[in-house]
Scaffold this active site. Structure first.
Site, PDB file in Angstrom:
ATOM      1  N   ASP A 165     -14.522  36.859  28.616  1.00 49.58           N
ATOM      2  CA  ASP A 165     -13.924  37.176  29.834  1.00 49.58           C
ATOM      3  C   ASP A 165     -13.244  38.431  29.951  1.00 49.58           C
ATOM      4  O   ASP A 165     -12.437  38.543  28.852  1.00 49.58           O
ATOM      5  CB  ASP A 165     -13.300  35.835  30.345  1.00 49.58           C
ATOM      6  CG  ASP A 165     -12.992  35.995  31.921  1.00 49.58           C
ATOM      7  OD1 ASP A 165     -13.604  37.014  32.536  1.00 49.58           O
ATOM      8  OD2 ASP A 165     -12.265  35.109  32.437  1.00 49.58           O
ATOM      9  N   HIS A 197     -18.648  45.831  31.202  1.00 42.71           N
ATOM     10  CA  HIS A 197     -19.633  45.226  30.563  1.00 42.71           C
ATOM     11  C   HIS A 197     -20.315  45.811  29.331  1.00 42.71           C
ATOM     12  O   HIS A 197     -20.759  45.301  28.391  1.00 42.71           O
ATOM     13  CB  HIS A 197     -20.574  44.708  31.447  1.00 42.71           C
ATOM     14  CG  HIS A 197     -20.236  43.927  32.709  1.00 42.71           C
ATOM     15  ND1 HIS A 197     -19.506  42.951  32.352  1.00 42.71           N
ATOM     16  CD2 HIS A 197     -20.322  44.080  33.987  1.00 42.71           C
ATOM     17  CE1 HIS A 197     -19.125  42.264  33.482  1.00 42.71           C
ATOM     18  NE2 HIS A 197     -19.597  42.904  34.543  1.00 42.71           N
ATOM     19  N   LEU A 212     -28.001  33.895  10.751  1.00 46.43           N
ATOM     20  CA  LEU A 212     -27.136  33.569  11.830  1.00 46.43           C
ATOM     21  C   LEU A 212     -28.214  33.062  13.015  1.00 46.43           C
ATOM     22  O   LEU A 212     -29.118  33.910  13.126  1.00 46.43           O
ATOM     23  CB  LEU A 212     -26.389  34.760  12.239  1.00 46.43           C
ATOM     24  CG  LEU A 212     -25.751  34.731  13.546  1.00 46.43           C
ATOM     25  CD1 LEU A 212     -24.585  33.510  13.539  1.00 46.43           C
ATOM     26  CD2 LEU A 212     -25.002  35.960  13.940  1.00 46.43           C
TER      27      LEU A 212
END
Ligand code: FPP
Length: 254
Positions: free
Chosen positions: A22, A39, A133
């Site tokens: 956020d 973003h 991962l």
């Protein structure tokens, strides 16, 4: 507590980190830039965090990229975010694959654009066997949606097998959730100063340690991750037991 015992009861690195990323909009606003600049910088931080987790041997990372509620944002911002996902899938899938990363998109994908669905399927297929991962990207994801879709499938399966609903168990539902084959998150990080879950992995976070920071996602870096990991290392995870029981167990295995 002796330092040896303290070390024994301290958490190792989490096996699974979930992050609510956020603060992109505020980061851009403070620089008099359009929100999308936040973003874009946020997407670079994603790249950086993936590498950190690989380096630290943290095997599962789940990122909240777009919620079922984010469709309410201005159409232009939604379009730009979708374009960022396209870019990630087009440009990064191969690099992720070479780095041993398995990419999975969690969320309702049927109402994403058709080309995006194809890119997702291709990236998932390319990286499916990688185990260094697992990167779960939550796109059009909501915790309530996840529980609802899991319930429908789990109950249907249960009834089909001829069982009565009286024998339906928690595990039957959990097995149908998006992250059923990953360990539950050990650590949830939320950047940007807010302290809520915002309909993220509401079932899977039942015993997760929460870490909130004012740092905005585009500013989140290796040092910020280090602080979160340090905080996690000092938590005593009791899973319903008492602190004394946890210490007794640690002494017994000393
Ligand atoms: C929240 O910041 C962030 C989002 C809703 C989108 C998250 C997307 C990225 C980090 C970039 C793209 C990621 C990938 C994986 C390609 P906000 O816009 O709510 O910030 P604000 O609270 O400051 O307005």
């Amino acid at each position: 507590m002796s330092s040896a015992l303290a070390a024994e009861t301290a958490n190792k690195h989490p096996r699974h980190i979930a992050i609510i990323m956020d603060g992109n909009g505020r980061w851009a606003y403070r620089r008099h830039l359009p929100r999308v600049a936040g973003h874009r910088r946020g997407a670079e931080v994603v790249r950086e965090m993936v590498q950190r987790c690989v380096d630290l041997k943290i095997p599962h990372l789940t990122l909240f990229a777009f919620s079922t509620e984010n469709w309410r944002r201005p159409p232009l911002e939604v379009r730009l975010l979708m374009n960022l996902f396209r870019l990630l899938l087009r440009r990064e899938a191969r690099k992720l694959h070479e780095n041993g990363v398995r990419l999975r998109i969690i969320g309702e994908r049927s109402n994403l654009a058709a080309d995006l669905q194809t890119l997702i399927a291709e990236a998932e297929a390319l990286t499916a066997e990688n185990r260094r991962l697992t990167l779960n990207l939550a796109v059009n994801y909501g915790g309530r949606w996840d529980i609802t879709q899991a319930t429908k499938r789990a109950v249907a399966r249960h009834l089909e097998s001829g069982e009565s609903l009286d024998t339906f168990r928690e595990e039957d539902l959990a097995a149908e959730l998006c992250l059923a084959d990953s360990p539950e998150p050990d650590l949830l990080i939320r950047t940007g100063g807010e302290e809520r879950i915002s309909n993220f992995l509401i079932w899977q976070l039942a015993y997760t340690e929460f870490y909130f920071t004012d740092t905005l996602w585009p500013d989140f870096d290796g040092n910020a991750l280090e602080l979160a990991l340090k905080s996690f290392a000092h938590r005593q995870r009791r899973f319903g037991r008492t602190g004394d029981q946890i210490l007794d167990d640690a002494c017994a295995s000393d």
